[in-house]
Design a protein around this motif. Structure first.
Motif, mmCIF file in Angstrom:
data_model
loop_
_atom_site.group_PDB
_atom_site.id
_atom_site.type_symbol
_atom_site.label_atom_id
_atom_site.label_comp_id
_atom_site.label_asym_id
_atom_site.label_seq_id
_atom_site.Cartn_x
_atom_site.Cartn_y
_atom_site.Cartn_z
ATOM 1 N N ILE A 1 -0.513 10.627 6.528
ATOM 2 C CA ILE A 1 -0.240 10.981 7.927
ATOM 3 C C ILE A 1 0.073 12.465 8.022
ATOM 4 N N VAL A 2 -0.747 13.204 8.743
ATOM 5 C CA VAL A 2 -0.461 14.612 9.019
ATOM 6 C C VAL A 2 0.215 14.665 10.385
ATOM 7 N N SER A 3 1.435 15.179 10.424
ATOM 8 C CA SER A 3 2.191 15.082 11.667
ATOM 9 C C SER A 3 3.252 16.166 11.769
ATOM 10 N N HIS A 4 3.660 16.438 13.023
ATOM 11 C CA HIS A 4 4.809 17.301 13.273
ATOM 12 C C HIS A 4 6.065 16.466 13.560
ATOM 13 N N ASP A 5 5.889 15.143 13.697
ATOM 14 C CA ASP A 5 7.007 14.262 14.040
ATOM 15 C C ASP A 5 7.696 13.820 12.748
ATOM 16 N N ILE A 6 8.760 14.519 12.383
ATOM 17 C CA ILE A 6 9.435 14.254 11.113
ATOM 18 C C ILE A 6 10.028 12.845 11.093
ATOM 19 N N VAL A 7 10.717 12.458 12.164
ATOM 20 C CA VAL A 7 11.414 11.169 12.180
ATOM 21 C C VAL A 7 10.427 10.013 12.072
ATOM 22 N N ALA A 8 9.414 9.989 12.940
ATOM 23 C CA ALA A 8 8.463 8.877 12.937
ATOM 24 C C ALA A 8 7.709 8.798 11.612
ATOM 25 N N THR A 9 7.315 9.959 11.092
ATOM 26 C CA THR A 9 6.559 9.973 9.844
ATOM 27 C C THR A 9 7.407 9.495 8.679
ATOM 28 N N ALA A 10 8.614 10.006 8.577
ATOM 29 C CA ALA A 10 9.496 9.604 7.480
ATOM 30 C C ALA A 10 9.867 8.127 7.572
ATOM 31 N N SER A 11 9.903 7.581 8.778
ATOM 32 C CA SER A 11 10.318 6.181 8.942
ATOM 33 C C SER A 11 9.285 5.190 8.411
ATOM 34 N N VAL A 12 8.012 5.612 8.285
ATOM 35 C CA VAL A 12 6.979 4.689 7.802
ATOM 36 C C VAL A 12 6.508 5.015 6.392
ATOM 37 N N GLY B 1 0.842 -1.190 0.000
ATOM 38 C CA GLY B 1 0.000 0.000 0.000
ATOM 39 C C GLY B 1 0.877 1.239 0.000
ATOM 40 N N GLN B 2 0.244 2.384 0.144
ATOM 41 C CA GLN B 2 0.959 3.654 0.086
ATOM 42 C C GLN B 2 0.860 4.362 1.439
ATOM 43 N N VAL B 3 1.969 4.924 1.891
ATOM 44 C CA VAL B 3 1.983 5.744 3.108
ATOM 45 C C VAL B 3 2.639 7.070 2.767
ATOM 46 N N VAL B 4 1.863 8.134 2.873
ATOM 47 C CA VAL B 4 2.354 9.470 2.549
ATOM 48 C C VAL B 4 2.440 10.296 3.827
ATOM 49 N N GLY B 5 3.598 10.833 4.108
ATOM 50 C CA GLY B 5 3.773 11.727 5.244
ATOM 51 C C GLY B 5 3.553 13.161 4.810
ATOM 52 N N PHE B 6 2.716 13.871 5.536
ATOM 53 C CA PHE B 6 2.322 15.234 5.171
ATOM 54 C C PHE B 6 2.813 16.158 6.277
ATOM 55 N N LEU B 7 3.884 16.918 5.997
ATOM 56 C CA LEU B 7 4.563 17.725 6.997
ATOM 57 C C LEU B 7 4.486 19.209 6.662
ATOM 58 N N GLY B 8 4.555 20.028 7.678
ATOM 59 C CA GLY B 8 4.575 21.474 7.484
ATOM 60 C C GLY B 8 4.414 22.176 8.808
ATOM 61 N N PRO B 9 4.805 23.453 8.883
ATOM 62 C CA PRO B 9 4.710 24.199 10.136
ATOM 63 C C PRO B 9 3.252 24.366 10.577
ATOM 64 N N LEU C 1 6.984 11.774 1.008
ATOM 65 C CA LEU C 1 6.788 12.881 1.937
ATOM 66 C C LEU C 1 6.356 14.119 1.161
ATOM 67 N N TRP C 2 5.351 14.820 1.687
ATOM 68 C CA TRP C 2 4.946 16.124 1.167
ATOM 69 C C TRP C 2 5.323 17.176 2.197
ATOM 70 N N LEU C 3 5.968 18.232 1.777
ATOM 71 C CA LEU C 3 6.250 19.379 2.648
ATOM 72 C C LEU C 3 5.429 20.566 2.174
ATOM 73 N N MET C 4 4.542 21.025 3.045
ATOM 74 C CA MET C 4 3.697 22.167 2.707
ATOM 75 C C MET C 4 4.319 23.447 3.240
ATOM 76 N N GLY C 5 4.286 24.488 2.431
ATOM 77 C CA GLY C 5 4.803 25.778 2.876
ATOM 78 C C GLY C 5 4.331 26.886 1.957
ATOM 79 N N ARG C 6 4.826 28.078 2.212
ATOM 80 C CA ARG C 6 4.457 29.242 1.404
ATOM 81 C C ARG C 6 5.706 29.836 0.764
ATOM 82 N N ASP C 7 5.515 30.504 -0.355
ATOM 83 C CA ASP C 7 6.616 31.176 -1.031
ATOM 84 C C ASP C 7 6.880 32.536 -0.392
ATOM 85 N N ARG C 8 8.024 33.094 -0.725
ATOM 86 C CA ARG C 8 8.378 34.436 -0.242
ATOM 87 C C ARG C 8 8.740 35.322 -1.435
#
Length: 273
Positions: free
Chosen positions: A202-213, A44-52, A217-224
């Motif tokens: 997985i929406v999470s602030h835990d980078i290590v645990a999320t990346a390990s499974v 199956g697929q596991v996607v980690g969704f990270l961002g501030p 990985l998606w990193l959400m952010g804004r441009d400057r």
């Protein structure tokens, strides 16, 4: 790692824009998930969704689940792809809401009967899921009699019973000790790999645990702008294909120098998101 390839698109968010109260929350957000195929393995697929915090993850989470309609853009999922609607994606909230006055079996049957017209089919499916989770002996108990980890399993089982192959997990590692994080990580992979189309985001602030499974990985952010000021509206700024990087499906992943470098890189990027 065995050889893998990404084949059919099973989830696509296309040009998502969201404004609320005159504020731009999401802007030109496009992303897709493809079915991961490995020889001699159901994957199956596991996607980690990270961002501030405050960047818009929760709103995109709701759009992916069909709970919030974007200002423009679309989400399609499944095989074949079809427009998302509420109920197609299971959502497991951080506090694992269960009815305290119902037994575990009662909670699960409420979910199963939403999907299965036959009481026998609903009961059989409920027993199948709980057998896989090793929790058949807990069916007569009430939520208050379970540990936090057991309640989380029941909440996931509940969503598996009334949704198809897609699950959104909100902060599944929050407040857990190291051993419990390992147990939850194993459970996530077990559920994902139970069916080729199973997909867990997985929406999470835990980078290590999320990346390990995760395999992605998606990193959400804004441009400057040129002055360094934030441009309103977040989108997926970085996508990591961990399968292509040979950084997934490995029980020893935490000890890999390449994995540790990836985590450091993502932490550094958080300052710019």
């Amino acid at each position: 790692m065995s050889q893998s390839q990404r084949t059919d698109i099973i989830l696509r968010a296309d040009n998502i824009n969201l404004s609320l109260g005159g504020n731009v929350i999401l802007r030109d957000l496009s992303v897709e998930i493809r079915d991961v195929v490995r020889a001699n393995a159901t994957t199956g697929q596991v996607v980690g969704f990270l961002g501030p915090s405050g960047v818009g993850k929760t709103k995109f989470f709701e759009i992916l689940a069909g709970l919030l309609t974007p200002t423009s853009g679309s989400v399609q999922l499944g095989n074949p792809l079809q427009p998302v609607r509420a109920g197609m994606v299971g959502v497991v909230q951080q506090n694992y809401p269960l009815f305290s006055h119902h037994t575990i079996q009662g909670n699960l049957m409420l979910a199963a009967r939403k999907r299965y017209a036959s009481a026998k089919e609903a009961t059989d499916r409920m027993h199948d899921v709980m057998t896989r989770f090793g929790m058949v002996d807990k069916l007569s108990l009430y939520p208050a009699q379970l540990s936090g980890g057991q309640r989380q399993r029941v909440a996931i089982a509940q969503q598996l019973l009334c949704s198809d192959h897609f699950l959104l997990l909100d902060e599944p590692f929050s407040g857990l000790d190291i051993l419990m994080i390992e147990e939850v990580a194993e459970m996530i992979q077990e559920i994902a790999h139970a069916h080729e189309l199973n997909t867990i985001i997985i929406v999470s602030h835990d980078i290590v645990a999320t990346a390990s499974v995760a395999d992605t990985l998606w990193l959400m952010g804004r441009d400057r702008d040129s002055n360094g000021s934030i441009i309103p509206g977040a989108h997926i700024k970085h996508t990591y294909d961990l399968a292509a990087m040979d950084l997934c499906w490995d029980k020893e992943i935490l000890g890999k120098p390449a994995f540790q470098r990836l985590v450091s890189q993502i932490r550094d990027q958080f300052h710019q998101l």
